[in-house]
Structure formats: C-alpha cells, structure tokens
Scaffold this motif. Structure first.
Motif, short mmCIF file in Angstrom:
data_model
loop_
_atom_site.label_atom_id
_atom_site.label_comp_id
_atom_site.label_asym_id
_atom_site.label_seq_id
_atom_site.Cartn_x
_atom_site.Cartn_y
_atom_site.Cartn_z
N GLN A 1 76.08 22.37 40.19
CA GLN A 1 75.01 21.43 40.50
C GLN A 1 73.79 21.76 39.63
OE1 GLN A 1 73.89 21.50 44.61
NE2 GLN A 1 72.13 20.13 44.31
N VAL A 2 73.35 20.78 38.85
CA VAL A 2 72.21 20.99 37.96
C VAL A 2 70.92 21.05 38.77
CG1 VAL A 2 70.85 19.97 36.11
CG2 VAL A 2 73.36 19.89 36.01
N ARG A 3 70.08 21.99 38.43
CA ARG A 3 68.82 22.13 39.14
C ARG A 3 67.73 22.58 38.17
NH1 ARG A 3 67.09 26.48 43.69
NH2 ARG A 3 65.45 25.28 44.70
N PHE A 4 66.55 21.98 38.34
CA PHE A 4 65.36 22.39 37.59
C PHE A 4 64.26 22.74 38.58
CE2 PHE A 4 67.14 21.19 33.64
CZ PHE A 4 67.78 19.98 33.81
N VAL A 5 63.63 23.90 38.37
CA VAL A 5 62.51 24.31 39.21
C VAL A 5 61.32 24.57 38.31
CG1 VAL A 5 61.65 25.96 40.89
CG2 VAL A 5 64.06 25.31 40.93
N GLU A 6 60.37 23.63 38.34
CA GLU A 6 59.16 23.74 37.53
C GLU A 6 58.09 24.48 38.30
OE1 GLU A 6 61.16 19.74 36.50
OE2 GLU A 6 60.61 20.79 38.34
N SER A 7 57.28 25.27 37.59
CA SER A 7 56.20 26.02 38.24
C SER A 7 55.08 26.28 37.24
CB SER A 7 56.73 27.35 38.79
OG SER A 7 57.23 28.16 37.74
N GLY A 8 53.95 26.75 37.76
CA GLY A 8 52.84 27.13 36.90
C GLY A 8 51.68 26.15 36.87
N GLY A 9 51.83 25.02 37.53
CA GLY A 9 50.76 24.04 37.53
C GLY A 9 49.60 24.45 38.43
N GLY A 10 48.56 23.62 38.41
CA GLY A 10 47.38 23.88 39.23
C GLY A 10 46.18 23.13 38.69
N ARG A 19 50.24 27.75 31.46
CA ARG A 19 51.62 27.90 31.00
C ARG A 19 52.56 27.47 32.10
NH1 ARG A 19 55.36 33.20 30.15
NH2 ARG A 19 56.49 32.59 28.26
N LEU A 20 53.37 26.48 31.81
CA LEU A 20 54.37 25.99 32.75
C LEU A 20 55.72 26.65 32.45
CD1 LEU A 20 53.57 22.16 32.74
CD2 LEU A 20 52.52 23.99 34.08
N SER A 21 56.49 26.85 33.51
CA SER A 21 57.84 27.38 33.38
C SER A 21 58.81 26.43 34.06
CB SER A 21 57.95 28.75 34.04
OG SER A 21 57.09 29.69 33.44
N CYS A 22 60.02 26.42 33.58
CA CYS A 22 61.09 25.62 34.21
C CYS A 22 62.36 26.45 34.20
CB CYS A 22 61.27 24.31 33.48
SG CYS A 22 62.74 23.39 33.99
N ALA A 23 62.82 26.82 35.37
CA ALA A 23 64.07 27.55 35.51
C ALA A 23 65.20 26.55 35.73
CB ALA A 23 63.98 28.52 36.69
N ALA A 24 66.21 26.63 34.89
CA ALA A 24 67.32 25.68 34.94
C ALA A 24 68.60 26.39 35.39
CB ALA A 24 67.53 25.05 33.58
N PHE A 104 69.73 14.68 33.28
CA PHE A 104 70.21 15.17 34.57
C PHE A 104 69.22 14.73 35.67
CE2 PHE A 104 73.67 17.45 33.02
CZ PHE A 104 73.33 18.33 32.01
N TYR A 105 69.61 14.95 36.90
CA TYR A 105 68.70 14.65 38.00
C TYR A 105 67.41 15.47 37.82
CZ TYR A 105 72.31 12.11 40.49
OH TYR A 105 73.26 11.20 40.85
N TRP A 106 66.29 14.83 38.16
CA TRP A 106 65.00 15.45 37.96
C TRP A 106 64.68 16.45 39.07
CZ3 TRP A 106 62.61 14.48 33.44
CH2 TRP A 106 63.02 13.35 32.73
N GLY A 107 63.90 17.48 38.70
CA GLY A 107 63.38 18.40 39.69
C GLY A 107 62.14 17.85 40.36
N GLN A 108 61.44 18.70 41.09
CA GLN A 108 60.26 18.27 41.83
C GLN A 108 59.03 18.15 40.95
OE1 GLN A 108 60.15 17.46 45.22
NE2 GLN A 108 62.36 17.50 44.93
N GLY A 109 59.04 18.82 39.80
CA GLY A 109 57.90 18.80 38.92
C GLY A 109 56.81 19.76 39.40
N THR A 110 55.80 19.93 38.55
CA THR A 110 54.66 20.76 38.88
C THR A 110 53.39 20.01 38.47
OG1 THR A 110 53.66 22.97 38.69
CG2 THR A 110 54.71 22.09 36.71
#
Length: 116
Positions: A1-10, A19-24, A104-110
């Motif tokens: 199952q493809v998954r993206f987890v974006e982080s680092g926003g604010g 700096r944004l990160s995306c763990a795939a 692929f299906y989109w993650g939640q974004g940041t």
C-alpha cells in the motif's frame, strides 16, 4: 500500500526558510522520480518541483526557481523540499507524490503559512 507522510510545515514570516520532508512507503522509492505539489485555498493543486530517481536532475516551477531546492534520500525513502525566501503567495498545503501518471493516492499534506 503506497503511503506518503508529509511533515515540516508551519507558520513562518516572509523571507524565512522551512524544510519539508516526505516519507514514502509501499513502492520501490529508488526507482521513481519524486515531485512536490501545493494547493492554496480555492486553487487547484499545482506542481512545484521534480527530482529524478537518482537525484541527478531537478526541475522547478518558475514561481519557486532559485528559492526552493528538492532533494531525495533513497536510503531513507524520503524526499525533501528546502524553501528559502518564502513569500505570502507560497502559503498552501504541500504534498509529495511519485513523478508518474496517474499519481499514487495523495497523503494528508503539510500546511505552510507565510505571514507576518
């Protein structure tokens, strides 16, 4: 199952950096180019930057060229977006995805908010 987890926003002030990160996961990350996209309220999702599978070539939207840098760590299945000299018009939710069509299906974004 493809998954993206974006982080680092604010929240950041104009002229600041972030700096944004995306763990795939769920696919062979090292064989795919990766892209960042963003979507501001009321607007369609727009492409921001792309990096090739090995990280040797990058491309940027005109609006961010010279300010943003995309990078990729295949050992960590992670793609990054370094954003400098941020402007209020960079305010948006940022997403990553593989550089493929269809995506692929989109993650939640940041969420990134640039405001004083």
């Amino acid at each position: 199952q493809v998954r993206f987890v974006e982080s680092g926003g604010g929240l950041v002030q104009p002229g600041g950096s972030m700096r944004l990160s995306c763990a795939a996961s769920g696919f062979t990350f090292s064989t795919y180019g990766m892209s960042w996209y963003r979507q501001a309220p009321g607007n369609e999702r727009e492409w921001v930057a792309t990096i090739t599978a090995t990280g040797t070539t990058t491309n940027y939207a005109h609006s961010v060229k010279g300010r943003f840098t995309i990078s990729k760590n295949n050992a960590r299945n992670t793609v990054y977006l370094q954003m400098n000299n941020l402007k209020p018009e960079d305010t948006a939710k940022y997403y990553c995805n593989a550089a493929r069509y269809p995506p692929f299906y989109w993650g939640q974004g940041t969420q990134v908010t640039v405001s004083s």
